[in-house]
Motif scaffolding. Sequence first.
Motif, PDB file in Angstrom:
ATOM      1  N   ILE A   1     -35.163  28.122 -37.015  1.00 59.40           N
ATOM      2  CA  ILE A   1     -36.515  27.408 -36.889  1.00 59.40           C
ATOM      3  C   ILE A   1     -37.554  28.082 -37.702  1.00 59.40           C
ATOM      4  O   ILE A   1     -37.867  29.040 -37.802  1.00 59.40           O
TER       5      ILE A   1
ATOM      6  N   ILE B   1     -36.960  22.443 -37.795  1.00 55.74           N
ATOM      7  CA  ILE B   1     -35.697  23.057 -36.874  1.00 55.74           C
ATOM      8  C   ILE B   1     -34.176  22.516 -37.608  1.00 55.74           C
ATOM      9  O   ILE B   1     -34.139  21.406 -37.609  1.00 55.74           O
TER      10      ILE B   1
ATOM     11  N   ILE C   1     -30.182  22.727 -36.759  1.00 56.54           N
ATOM     12  CA  ILE C   1     -29.142  22.985 -35.847  1.00 56.54           C
ATOM     13  C   ILE C   1     -27.944  22.459 -36.306  1.00 56.54           C
ATOM     14  O   ILE C   1     -27.798  21.532 -36.991  1.00 56.54           O
TER      15      ILE C   1
ATOM     16  N   ASP D   1     -40.275  30.478 -25.758  1.00 55.93           N
ATOM     17  CA  ASP D   1     -39.867  29.185 -25.253  1.00 55.93           C
ATOM     18  C   ASP D   1     -38.898  28.228 -26.203  1.00 55.93           C
ATOM     19  O   ASP D   1     -37.913  27.599 -25.856  1.00 55.93           O
ATOM     20  N   PHE D   2     -39.312  28.334 -27.544  1.00 53.65           N
ATOM     21  CA  PHE D   2     -38.137  27.680 -28.470  1.00 53.65           C
ATOM     22  C   PHE D   2     -36.970  28.280 -28.470  1.00 53.65           C
ATOM     23  O   PHE D   2     -35.921  27.318 -28.675  1.00 53.65           O
ATOM     24  N   ALA D   3     -37.034  29.464 -28.100  1.00 53.27           N
ATOM     25  CA  ALA D   3     -35.345  29.966 -28.070  1.00 53.27           C
ATOM     26  C   ALA D   3     -34.672  29.389 -26.973  1.00 53.27           C
ATOM     27  O   ALA D   3     -33.238  29.060 -27.085  1.00 53.27           O
ATOM     28  N   THR D   4     -35.246  28.929 -25.824  1.00 51.18           N
ATOM     29  CA  THR D   4     -34.499  28.333 -24.697  1.00 51.18           C
ATOM     30  C   THR D   4     -33.937  27.089 -25.092  1.00 51.18           C
ATOM     31  O   THR D   4     -33.119  26.310 -24.237  1.00 51.18           O
ATOM     32  N   PHE D   5     -34.499  26.339 -26.304  1.00 51.81           N
ATOM     33  CA  PHE D   5     -34.243  25.070 -26.717  1.00 51.81           C
ATOM     34  C   PHE D   5     -32.880  25.342 -27.525  1.00 51.81           C
ATOM     35  O   PHE D   5     -31.808  24.554 -27.053  1.00 51.81           O
ATOM     36  N   SER D   6     -33.192  25.944 -28.720  1.00 54.80           N
ATOM     37  CA  SER D   6     -31.634  26.047 -29.672  1.00 54.80           C
ATOM     38  C   SER D   6     -31.478  27.180 -30.100  1.00 54.80           C
ATOM     39  O   SER D   6     -30.213  27.423 -30.866  1.00 54.80           O
ATOM     40  N   SER D   7     -31.815  28.328 -29.328  1.00 56.31           N
ATOM     41  CA  SER D   7     -31.114  29.734 -29.367  1.00 56.31           C
ATOM     42  C   SER D   7     -30.779  29.856 -30.834  1.00 56.31           C
ATOM     43  O   SER D   7     -29.843  29.878 -31.326  1.00 56.31           O
ATOM     44  N   PRO D   8     -31.917  29.870 -31.801  1.00 59.47           N
ATOM     45  CA  PRO D   8     -31.657  29.994 -33.018  1.00 59.47           C
ATOM     46  C   PRO D   8     -31.191  31.581 -33.715  1.00 59.47           C
ATOM     47  O   PRO D   8     -31.697  32.568 -33.053  1.00 59.47           O
TER      48      PRO D   8
ATOM     49  N   PHE E   1     -31.541  35.770 -24.459  1.00 60.29           N
ATOM     50  CA  PHE E   1     -32.108  35.790 -26.023  1.00 60.29           C
ATOM     51  C   PHE E   1     -32.884  36.666 -26.686  1.00 60.29           C
ATOM     52  O   PHE E   1     -33.301  36.660 -27.990  1.00 60.29           O
TER      53      PHE E   1
END
Lengths: 319, 319
Positions: free
Chosen positions: A135, A147, A149, A252-259, A291
């Motif tokens: 991200i 972002i 992915i 919070d962003f990590a819960t979405f796409s675990s970058p 994470f």
Amino acid sequence: MKPYVIGLDLGGTNSVFGIVDSRGDIKATTAVKTQAYEKVEDYVKACVEAVHVIIDQTGGLENIKAMGIGAPNGNFYTGSIEFAPNLSWGHDGIVPLADMFSKALGVPVALTNDANAAAIGEMTYGVARGMKNFIMITLGTGVGSGIVINGQIVYGSDGFAGELGHVIMVRENGRSCGCGRNGCLEAYCSATGVARTAREFLKESAEPSLLRDMKPEDITSLDVSLAAAKGDKLSKRVYEFTGEMLGEACADFATFSSPEAFVFFGGLTKAGDLLMKPLERSYRKHALAIFRDKPKFLVSSLDGASAAVLGASAVGWDL
Amino acid sequence: MKPYVIGLDLGGTNSVFGIVDSRGDIKATTAVKTQAYEKVEDYVKACVEAVHVIIDQTGGLENIKAMGIGAPNGNFYTGSIEFAPNLSWGHDGIVPLADMFSKALGVPVALTNDANAAAIGEMTYGVARGMKNFIMITLGTGVGSGIVINGQIVYGSDGFAGELGHVIMVRENGRSCGCGRNGCLEAYCSATGVARTAREFLKESAEPSLLRDMKPEDITSLDVSLAAAKGDKLSKRVYEFTGEMLGEACADFATFSSPEAFVFFGGLTKAGDLLMKPLERSYRKHALAIFRDKPKFLVSSLDGASAAVLGASAVGWDL
């Protein structure tokens, strides 16, 4: 194979063009004032005249594979700039800019928003080379994001995905944001947000600070980081507050796409450890256990002045 | 072509198997008690015995293309269940379940977490057919999510992406969450979260409510929705509160991937409009303008009992 791509970093003030090769070397550049034109047709005409000069310098149009544009409110799907509040010729409609440049220059043109262009640039030439999931967060006048992915930019259903500057961080009595809502990340963690935080901190107490020598309305994020570098405690706390909130947002962003990584870009990153240390500490404190120790926290390795042009050019290489 | 796939919905209580054809018709089912076994080897052995019966009923192993498993803490990349707190044989390690089933049955096996399986099921057989960008939110004992971007489940760098139940919604004095942190969406908007909200509302005032006839600790989300259906005002407010928070969360999620739809699944959706109306209203109120009128808000069309098996089977079809 044609060796060059044209990159256009379309900013609110300047439109900077570069002729870029596949290794990210910028062979020639030129620029046009973005807002010197009322009508987009005149803007494109001026751009095409300017860019033809550097095309000729680098061996002519037969060397140009494509053009890539990074622009505010740019939509990759449509190749348009849509309702860009800060562009004199683009604020109240949909401007099919990729199409206009393609017709005027005779090469394929792709367009995306500036933060996505920065992410593609970082993936092509910068610290995110080889990464499939990261991200990019741009910390400038606003907070933008790109972002990635599975090695692809996330455009979403409409081309506008990746507006992480407008995640709500403060749900009660949050600061007003340019988007018309309150409490957005951008209202706190952009360059303007940092200046607002400094003004708030100055108002809340009588704590001595180098910033008190300035008119509050003149304070910029750069002034705050310069004062902090001189040991000014209040200024240091401003960056701690900013980093802390960015770290919570990243959790919070990590819960979405675990970058694999968060990559930061833009003026605020010049504050260096002042910003990045509290940011990373806050992330580790707030992230979900699975994470917590995974993502890297990186600052763009691309030179600020050319990064945006490189990013835009990378969009063209993808064509 | 082999006409069937085995789907396994691995839950904390039951492990439900189905033999599924490509249209989503379940030809035969069987089940095993998940936690009747201390050792995973014994669990797999019991499963294989049970599933061989339904394989024989549907024409034998030569009709089976593959097997798909949806499981808590399932990791698609590794085919393992990793540190699943609620599984007697899976709570303190990494269980290579896909590999174990593949060896025991002699067919390829894919495994993913239960919410991702639900999303794949919805995309293959349900309301998300044909969609390339949507977010599935499962509202059960916990809050899970499966995120689809460009037609693919988002697994992230480590296979654990899509933990939207653990986005922080209340940053100050938030409720404790099973993950060890505070203020997570799951602590408010799961079935257990709804029961907690009801207990809080009952405690905060002396407002009459049908729920006062029950012991507070016995109240479930179903009791709250039944009371609300009878006109109980306090119970209605519990669902309004829950929908309101889910809508705010979805407004944040939209900034990430700008989905075509949010699809809800699980026990709480039985509350119907009680939940969905405030949810959608709250989303429209809180979303960034460009996302406000775009996403659909859908409830899973798949029958609850079979949806999870269908979802798991769809993971197998993808092999």
